[in-house]
Design a protein around this motif. Structure first.
Motif, mmCIF file in Angstrom:
data_model
loop_
_atom_site.group_PDB
_atom_site.id
_atom_site.type_symbol
_atom_site.label_atom_id
_atom_site.label_comp_id
_atom_site.label_asym_id
_atom_site.label_seq_id
_atom_site.Cartn_x
_atom_site.Cartn_y
_atom_site.Cartn_z
ATOM 1 N N ALA A 30 1.048 -1.447 -0.327
ATOM 2 C CA ALA A 30 0.002 -0.085 -0.213
ATOM 3 C C ALA A 30 0.611 1.145 0.297
ATOM 4 O O ALA A 30 0.426 1.833 -0.772
ATOM 5 C CB ALA A 30 -0.749 -0.288 1.484
ATOM 6 N N GLY A 31 2.263 1.074 0.718
ATOM 7 C CA GLY A 31 2.589 2.405 0.593
ATOM 8 C C GLY A 31 3.491 2.574 -0.491
ATOM 9 O O GLY A 31 5.018 3.481 -0.600
ATOM 10 N N GLY A 32 3.717 1.320 -1.663
ATOM 11 C CA GLY A 32 4.894 1.973 -3.152
ATOM 12 C C GLY A 32 5.186 0.964 -2.806
ATOM 13 O O GLY A 32 6.655 0.830 -4.216
ATOM 14 N N GLN A 33 6.372 0.424 -1.288
ATOM 15 C CA GLN A 33 7.339 -0.719 -1.745
ATOM 16 C C GLN A 33 6.935 -1.902 -1.940
ATOM 17 O O GLN A 33 5.598 -2.664 -2.247
ATOM 18 C CB GLN A 33 7.968 -0.645 -1.078
ATOM 19 C CG GLN A 33 8.042 0.542 -0.277
ATOM 20 C CD GLN A 33 9.057 0.218 1.465
ATOM 21 O OE1 GLN A 33 10.336 -0.162 1.145
ATOM 22 N NE2 GLN A 33 8.919 1.403 2.239
ATOM 23 N N ASP A 34 7.920 -2.700 -2.938
ATOM 24 C CA ASP A 34 7.410 -3.862 -3.132
ATOM 25 C C ASP A 34 8.266 -4.624 -2.285
ATOM 26 O O ASP A 34 9.132 -4.366 -2.152
ATOM 27 C CB ASP A 34 8.446 -4.445 -5.095
ATOM 28 C CG ASP A 34 7.432 -3.077 -6.623
ATOM 29 O OD1 ASP A 34 6.096 -2.955 -5.711
ATOM 30 O OD2 ASP A 34 8.307 -2.200 -6.414
ATOM 31 N N ILE A 35 7.514 -6.289 -2.666
ATOM 32 C CA ILE A 35 8.389 -7.304 -1.980
ATOM 33 C C ILE A 35 7.967 -8.599 -2.922
ATOM 34 O O ILE A 35 7.198 -8.885 -4.117
ATOM 35 C CB ILE A 35 7.493 -7.302 -0.402
ATOM 36 C CG1 ILE A 35 6.029 -7.684 -0.533
ATOM 37 C CG2 ILE A 35 8.517 -6.544 0.505
ATOM 38 C CD1 ILE A 35 5.828 -7.923 0.886
ATOM 39 N N THR A 36 8.844 -9.691 -2.483
ATOM 40 C CA THR A 36 8.396 -11.182 -3.455
ATOM 41 C C THR A 36 7.823 -12.196 -2.194
ATOM 42 O O THR A 36 9.165 -11.823 -1.397
ATOM 43 C CB THR A 36 9.732 -11.156 -4.457
ATOM 44 O OG1 THR A 36 10.285 -10.142 -5.109
ATOM 45 C CG2 THR A 36 9.446 -12.685 -5.256
ATOM 46 N N ALA A 37 6.936 -12.502 -2.490
ATOM 47 C CA ALA A 37 7.336 -14.052 -2.143
ATOM 48 C C ALA A 37 7.067 -15.380 -2.826
ATOM 49 O O ALA A 37 7.048 -15.149 -3.543
ATOM 50 C CB ALA A 37 5.621 -14.008 -0.647
ATOM 51 N N ALA A 38 7.481 -15.933 -2.222
ATOM 52 C CA ALA A 38 7.828 -17.520 -2.782
ATOM 53 C C ALA A 38 6.794 -18.093 -1.882
ATOM 54 O O ALA A 38 6.826 -18.925 -0.462
ATOM 55 C CB ALA A 38 9.659 -17.973 -2.442
ATOM 56 N N ILE A 39 5.909 -18.795 -2.076
ATOM 57 C CA ILE A 39 4.724 -19.763 -2.417
ATOM 58 C C ILE A 39 5.152 -21.320 -2.947
ATOM 59 O O ILE A 39 4.197 -21.118 -4.034
ATOM 60 C CB ILE A 39 3.590 -18.903 -1.396
ATOM 61 C CG1 ILE A 39 2.983 -18.160 -2.942
ATOM 62 C CG2 ILE A 39 3.778 -17.985 -0.476
ATOM 63 C CD1 ILE A 39 1.381 -17.431 -2.648
#
Length: 139
Positions: A30-39
């Motif tokens: 929501a704040g504009g930062q990107d993350i990656t999840a490995a699922i």
């Protein structure tokens, strides 16, 4: 559903790259930062994840590491800049609240780490989270 997991950040899926058993899911918070999840690929299917899906990124506080600046040449891809909003320490462990764009994280780290990093309210930090330690829930 109510969870004991304190770290719950809202976001939107921007990409899903599926492999044979695992998938890499990119999420814009929501704040504009990107993350990656490995699922798992099964989890992607079960949750119906696709570009544009609303999700919550969930991370246990014990899986959040802190640094006092960006860390280069590191396999941990998720680095969220923020600042310390609170520190509580006990005999061995500390709980550090960090404000990031669009949310707040809590890191459970050793008291020694709190002291060595000089963490106090207002200290700029980078929260480091391995992609394999991020769970996703449909929002």
């Amino acid at each position: 559903m109510t969870l004991s997991m304190r770290n719950q950040l809202s976001g939107t899926v921007t990409a899903v790259t599926a492999g044979e058993a695992m998938a890499s899911v990119k999420v814009r918070l929501a704040g504009g930062q990107d993350i990656t999840a490995a699922i798992t690929v099964d989890a992607v299917r079960d949750l119906g994840l696709a570009e544009g899906s609303a999700v919550k990124a969930l991370v246990k506080s014990t899986e959040v590491a802190l640094a006092t600046g960006p860390v280069e040449v590191l396999s941990i891809r998720n680095q969220l800049a923020g600042s310390v909003t609170g520190v509580a320490t006990g005999g061995a462990m500390g709980s550090v609240r960090v404000s990031v764009e669009g949310g707040e994280l809590t890191a459970a780290i050793t008291k020694d780490a709190v002291e060595d990093l000089g963490l106090a309210e207002g200290t700029p930090v980078v929260a480091l989270i391995k992609s394999t330690e991020i769970s996703l829930a449909s929002a």
